[in-house]
Design a protein around this motif. Structure first.
Motif, PDB file in Angstrom:
ATOM      1  N   ARG A   1       0.957  -1.377  -0.026  1.00  0.00           N
ATOM      2  CA  ARG A   1       0.112   0.013  -0.199  1.00  0.00           C
ATOM      3  C   ARG A   1       0.700   1.300  -0.099  1.00  0.00           C
ATOM      4  O   ARG A   1       1.299   2.031   0.967  1.00  0.00           O
ATOM      5  CB  ARG A   1      -1.045  -0.156   1.109  1.00  0.00           C
ATOM      6  CG  ARG A   1      -1.883   1.402   1.237  1.00  0.00           C
ATOM      7  CD  ARG A   1      -3.080   1.090   2.232  1.00  0.00           C
ATOM      8  NE  ARG A   1      -3.817   0.189   1.710  1.00  0.00           N
ATOM      9  CZ  ARG A   1      -4.595  -0.534   2.698  1.00  0.00           C
ATOM     10  NH1 ARG A   1      -4.666  -0.372   4.037  1.00  0.00           N
ATOM     11  NH2 ARG A   1      -5.428  -1.731   2.239  1.00  0.00           N
TER      12      ARG A   1
ATOM     13  N   VAL B   1       0.519   4.435  -1.154  1.00  0.00           N
ATOM     14  CA  VAL B   1      -0.253   5.505  -0.730  1.00  0.00           C
ATOM     15  C   VAL B   1      -1.172   5.221   0.280  1.00  0.00           C
ATOM     16  O   VAL B   1      -2.152   4.294  -0.027  1.00  0.00           O
ATOM     17  CB  VAL B   1      -1.032   6.064  -1.790  1.00  0.00           C
ATOM     18  CG1 VAL B   1      -1.608   7.602  -1.529  1.00  0.00           C
ATOM     19  CG2 VAL B   1      -0.088   6.550  -3.052  1.00  0.00           C
ATOM     20  N   GLY B   2      -1.264   5.600   1.529  1.00  0.00           N
ATOM     21  CA  GLY B   2      -2.281   5.297   2.639  1.00  0.00           C
ATOM     22  C   GLY B   2      -3.402   6.229   2.658  1.00  0.00           C
ATOM     23  O   GLY B   2      -3.635   6.820   1.548  1.00  0.00           O
ATOM     24  N   TYR B   3      -4.192   5.806   3.639  1.00  0.00           N
ATOM     25  CA  TYR B   3      -5.353   6.424   3.723  1.00  0.00           C
ATOM     26  C   TYR B   3      -5.306   7.957   4.696  1.00  0.00           C
ATOM     27  O   TYR B   3      -4.405   8.111   5.478  1.00  0.00           O
ATOM     28  CB  TYR B   3      -6.495   5.805   4.464  1.00  0.00           C
ATOM     29  CG  TYR B   3      -6.775   4.471   3.642  1.00  0.00           C
ATOM     30  CD1 TYR B   3      -7.707   4.710   2.636  1.00  0.00           C
ATOM     31  CD2 TYR B   3      -6.556   3.154   3.925  1.00  0.00           C
ATOM     32  CE1 TYR B   3      -8.094   3.777   1.722  1.00  0.00           C
ATOM     33  CE2 TYR B   3      -6.926   2.025   3.380  1.00  0.00           C
ATOM     34  CZ  TYR B   3      -7.801   2.429   2.132  1.00  0.00           C
ATOM     35  OH  TYR B   3      -8.325   1.357   1.455  1.00  0.00           O
ATOM     36  N   VAL B   4      -5.989   8.875   4.539  1.00  0.00           N
ATOM     37  CA  VAL B   4      -5.984   9.984   4.889  1.00  0.00           C
ATOM     38  C   VAL B   4      -6.616   9.783   6.251  1.00  0.00           C
ATOM     39  O   VAL B   4      -6.310  10.111   7.410  1.00  0.00           O
ATOM     40  CB  VAL B   4      -6.532  11.254   4.221  1.00  0.00           C
ATOM     41  CG1 VAL B   4      -6.567  12.564   5.174  1.00  0.00           C
ATOM     42  CG2 VAL B   4      -5.797  11.618   3.013  1.00  0.00           C
ATOM     43  N   LYS B   5      -7.884   9.311   6.256  1.00  0.00           N
ATOM     44  CA  LYS B   5      -8.341   8.705   7.640  1.00  0.00           C
ATOM     45  C   LYS B   5      -8.784   7.269   7.400  1.00  0.00           C
ATOM     46  O   LYS B   5      -9.384   6.836   6.590  1.00  0.00           O
ATOM     47  CB  LYS B   5      -9.810   9.347   7.515  1.00  0.00           C
ATOM     48  CG  LYS B   5     -10.479   9.320   8.683  1.00  0.00           C
ATOM     49  CD  LYS B   5     -11.856   9.771   8.861  1.00  0.00           C
ATOM     50  CE  LYS B   5     -12.807   9.407  10.425  1.00  0.00           C
ATOM     51  NZ  LYS B   5     -12.735  10.425  11.375  1.00  0.00           N
ATOM     52  N   ASN B   6      -8.171   6.693   8.252  1.00  0.00           N
ATOM     53  CA  ASN B   6      -8.513   5.174   8.601  1.00  0.00           C
ATOM     54  C   ASN B   6      -8.705   4.719   9.845  1.00  0.00           C
ATOM     55  O   ASN B   6      -8.175   4.931  10.965  1.00  0.00           O
ATOM     56  CB  ASN B   6      -6.994   4.499   8.340  1.00  0.00           C
ATOM     57  CG  ASN B   6      -7.185   2.870   8.141  1.00  0.00           C
ATOM     58  OD1 ASN B   6      -8.434   2.478   8.098  1.00  0.00           O
ATOM     59  ND2 ASN B   6      -6.123   2.221   7.680  1.00  0.00           N
ATOM     60  N   ASN B   7     -10.123   4.257   9.995  1.00  0.00           N
ATOM     61  CA  ASN B   7     -10.659   3.827  11.220  1.00  0.00           C
ATOM     62  C   ASN B   7     -10.446   2.251  11.572  1.00  0.00           C
ATOM     63  O   ASN B   7     -11.237   1.476  11.520  1.00  0.00           O
ATOM     64  CB  ASN B   7     -12.086   4.142  11.221  1.00  0.00           C
ATOM     65  CG  ASN B   7     -12.975   4.017  12.413  1.00  0.00           C
ATOM     66  OD1 ASN B   7     -12.076   3.723  13.403  1.00  0.00           O
ATOM     67  ND2 ASN B   7     -14.185   3.800  12.558  1.00  0.00           N
ATOM     68  N   ALA B   8      -9.168   2.056  11.637  1.00  0.00           N
ATOM     69  CA  ALA B   8      -8.760   0.674  11.780  1.00  0.00           C
ATOM     70  C   ALA B   8      -9.166  -0.212  13.108  1.00  0.00           C
ATOM     71  O   ALA B   8      -9.705  -1.307  13.115  1.00  0.00           O
ATOM     72  CB  ALA B   8      -7.340   0.411  11.609  1.00  0.00           C
TER      73      ALA B   8
ATOM     74  N   ALA C   1     -12.264   0.043  14.213  1.00  0.00           N
ATOM     75  CA  ALA C   1     -13.617  -0.554  14.036  1.00  0.00           C
ATOM     76  C   ALA C   1     -13.514  -1.759  13.296  1.00  0.00           C
ATOM     77  O   ALA C   1     -14.482  -2.559  13.470  1.00  0.00           O
ATOM     78  CB  ALA C   1     -14.252   0.352  12.926  1.00  0.00           C
ATOM     79  N   ASN C   2     -12.562  -2.376  13.066  1.00  0.00           N
ATOM     80  CA  ASN C   2     -12.469  -3.908  12.247  1.00  0.00           C
ATOM     81  C   ASN C   2     -11.281  -4.785  12.872  1.00  0.00           C
ATOM     82  O   ASN C   2     -11.215  -5.847  12.476  1.00  0.00           O
ATOM     83  CB  ASN C   2     -12.634  -3.860  10.827  1.00  0.00           C
ATOM     84  CG  ASN C   2     -11.512  -2.830  10.255  1.00  0.00           C
ATOM     85  OD1 ASN C   2     -10.202  -2.911  10.762  1.00  0.00           O
ATOM     86  ND2 ASN C   2     -11.739  -2.088   9.132  1.00  0.00           N
ATOM     87  N   SER C   3     -10.661  -4.279  13.650  1.00  0.00           N
ATOM     88  CA  SER C   3      -9.492  -5.130  14.094  1.00  0.00           C
ATOM     89  C   SER C   3      -8.881  -4.726  15.436  1.00  0.00           C
ATOM     90  O   SER C   3      -9.013  -3.392  15.822  1.00  0.00           O
ATOM     91  CB  SER C   3      -8.107  -5.134  13.115  1.00  0.00           C
ATOM     92  OG  SER C   3      -7.852  -3.628  12.849  1.00  0.00           O
TER      93      SER C   3
ATOM     94  N   ARG D   1      -2.719  -5.369  14.718  1.00  0.00           N
ATOM     95  CA  ARG D   1      -2.198  -4.453  13.782  1.00  0.00           C
ATOM     96  C   ARG D   1      -0.881  -4.068  14.118  1.00  0.00           C
ATOM     97  O   ARG D   1      -0.003  -3.310  13.130  1.00  0.00           O
ATOM     98  CB  ARG D   1      -2.944  -3.163  13.739  1.00  0.00           C
ATOM     99  CG  ARG D   1      -4.249  -3.466  12.969  1.00  0.00           C
ATOM    100  CD  ARG D   1      -5.204  -2.047  12.793  1.00  0.00           C
ATOM    101  NE  ARG D   1      -6.121  -2.202  14.031  1.00  0.00           N
ATOM    102  CZ  ARG D   1      -6.084  -1.463  15.107  1.00  0.00           C
ATOM    103  NH1 ARG D   1      -5.360  -0.176  15.083  1.00  0.00           N
ATOM    104  NH2 ARG D   1      -7.151  -1.281  15.832  1.00  0.00           N
TER     105      ARG D   1
END
Ligand code: HEM
Ligand code: SF4
Ligand code: FES
Lengths: 280, 247
Positions: free
Chosen positions: A88, A90-97, A99-101, A106
């Motif tokens: 990856r 280019v990463g995300y500006v907003k990542n709500n990780a 919420a799912n892990s 991580r």
């Protein structure tokens, strides 16, 4: 099979991660059982255990497997993490990780790297001393009756692997001499008649009770066990999934066992330096 | 509803791209997320601006085209749905919403929010099929008895719509959930067993070649998958691959 790549493919790397990780979990159990003698055993029992760990041929094989596993696990883990970062660019500006892990899932590489630092420090602290440097030998004070009187006298003796004692005076007095850090010889001869126990117990207790650095290392060891707990909180159950063991009937059991293991094993390890530093 | 949108704008694959802010009003809670974007695009077109490019087709959750990483999650905050099934009632008046493309090396951005997911097609070509004679004398599939349990699981795996939310959500950009669904839907059925060994080896090889990351079992994919594809499929693929490797 031409296409299979048990070392190179993404899945193959995961099998090795899981196998070495689970082997290290087994190693932890053995290591813990021995170390707990620092609390529940005598100094002689602990030193006998340490002697056994450095001399028994079966244990030797296991210890080489452990060195190999740590190295392989660490190198493979870091390689996987680098590949995963590259996947990856280019990463995300907003990542709500969250919420799912879980956080630990991580951060396995960060946790693992901290563990690697701990393992290296730990090996310098104890393993290297035991293997390569001069160590005091296990001593004990026994009271011996003085012949033909009712009195007793305290004598400092060395414990030996044959179960016998050698009075310290005999070594200092020049009857016997110590070679290779632990072997007792009759002075000036090639006659080795016993081996002493390296006093790892004393080294360990002195280490954690040291007035200048004992507290720092106690805290570092406890912190590292917290790191281990988080690594295992994800790692234990994860290894089963990597090896293909996922069955709704048993998943709860594996996850539960993993949590118990991840909490109990590091906790018991952590109690040892705390006990030595603050209570002993 | 009045909203602030922060949307990734990127002219083409070569452009660097950046987040751009838009204010939008008059959004009804019953609109779908894509309809909200339609409203925005109408306004942009009226102003003579370039509308925001985004993928969509069926708009009923079956084609897998709509993508979008919304407020830090693939297909937004709701569970078990695609973006076209996401409703604006999940948001509040005055919210700021981040809208980004699915991110992975194997999913390069084509324009704005549109990414190229043909890497999934190439993985499918490597083994996501069975070879059957379709020349007219095709056997009735029901002639072969199949345990209901297995048939159900194969069907569950087959509901994967290839949307790529699993890849987008995974911190490693791993395609394991997708590939394992495609491997599992056949591995569970007698018709699929015939080519099972080659299938799993070829599909995993294709997956690795496309530059997807390695699975670390975080489970993010399963949570974000609109079709509820289970991690059991990944474990099944791990077993299949191991068995195929030592054959
Ligand atoms: C006593 C020490 C250790 C134990 C018991 C242990 C155990 C485990 C276990 C059981 C897993 C799960 C494997 C899987 O998901 O298949 C794991 C994963 C991992 N470990 Fe360790 N580990 C230890 C030390 C280390 C060290 C020193 C590193 C150094 C970098 C490390 C890095 C990793 C990484 C990056 C992962 C995640 C990899 C992945 O899931 O693909 N570990 N560990
Ligand atoms: S497994 Fe789920 S998230 Fe991944 S492509 Fe299939 S439907 Fe989408
Ligand atoms: S547009 Fe088809 S699934 Fe959303």
């Amino acid at each position: 099979m031409a296409k299979s790549a048990l070392l190179k493919s993404s899945l193959g790397k995961k099998y090795w991660m899981a196998l070495t990780g689970l082997f290290l979990c087994l190693f932890l159990v053995g290591h813990l059982a021995g170390n707990l003698q620092l609390i529940f055993g005598t100094d002689l029992q602990f030193n006998q255990y340490a002697y056994f760990m450095t001399s028994n041929p079966a244990v030797k094989i296991l210890s080489y497997l452990t060195y190999f596993s740590i190295l392989f696990h660490a190198v493979d883990g870091i390689m996987l993490t680098i590949q995963n970062k590259k996947a990856r660019p280019v990463g995300y500006v907003k990542n709500n990780a969250a919420a799912n892990s879980t956080w630990q899932s991580r951060n396995m590489a960060v946790l693992g790297t901290l563990l690697l630092v701990f393992i290296a420090t730990h090996m310098v602290n104890f393993w290297a001393k035991m293997h390569f440097s001069e160590m005091p030998l296990q001593q004990q004070t026994v009271s011996q009756p003085i012949p033909m009187t009712n009195e007793k006298i305290d004598v400092v003796v060395y414990n030996t692997t044959t179960g016998s004692f050698i009075a310290q005076q005999q070594v200092e007095g020049g009857e016997f001499e110590v070679r290779n850090n632990k072997e007792f010889y009759i002075k000036g001869s090639d006659i080795k008649f016993a081996e002493g126990y390296k006093d790892l117990y004393k080294i360990t207790v002195d280490f954690f009770k040291d007035p200048s650095y004992g507290l720092v290392f106690t805290l570092f060891y406890v912190f590292s066990m917290a790191v281990l707990a988080f690594h295992l909180l994800h790692g234990f159950a994860s290894a089963f999934q990597s090896l293909g063991a996922n069955n709704p009937k048993y998943n709860g059991l594996i996850k539960g066992l993993g949590k118990l293991f991840a909490i109990i094993v590091p906790l018991l390890f952590a109690i040892i330096p705390i006990y030595i530093h603050f209570i002993k | 509803m009045n909203l602030t949108l922060k949307i990734w704008r990127q002219k083409n694959a070569k452009d660097k791209g950046q987040m751009v802010d838009y204010k939008i009003g008059g959004i009804e809670p019953d609109m779908s997320f894509l309809e909200m974007l339609d409203v925005l695009n109408n306004e942009l077109v009226e102003k003579g601006d370039d509308p925001v490019a985004f993928d969509h087709d069926c708009r009923e959750g079956i084609c897998g085209m709509c993508s979008l990483f919304i407020n830090g999650e693939a297909h937004g905050p709701d569970r078990g749905i695609t973006t076209c099934q996401l409703h604006m009632r999940k948001f509040k008046d005055g919210d700021t919403i981040y809208i980004e493309p699915f991110r992975a090396k194997a999913f390069p951005v084509i324009k704005d929010l549109v990414v190229d997911r043909s890497s999934f097609d190439r993985i499918q070509h490597a083994g996501g099929f069975i070879s059957v004679n379709t020349s007219g004398n095709t056997q009735d599939a029901n002639n072969i008895p199949i345990k209901k349990h297995d048939a159900d699981r194969a069907f569950d795996a087959a509901t994967c719509i290839g949307c790529g939310a699993c890849v987008a959500s995974c911190k490693n950009s791993s395609a394991m959930l997708f590939v394992s669904a495609k491997v599992s839907q056949f591995a569970l059925l007698p018709q699929g067993r015939v080519e099972a060994t080659e299938r799993v080896l070829n599909m995993v090889e294709a997956m690795d070649q496309e530059g997807f990351g390695n699975c670390t079992n975080t489970g993010a994919c399963e949570v974000e998958c609109p079709k509820g594809i289970s991690l059991e499929n990944i474990a099944r693929m791990n077993r299949e691959y191991l068995a195929a490797s030592i054959k």
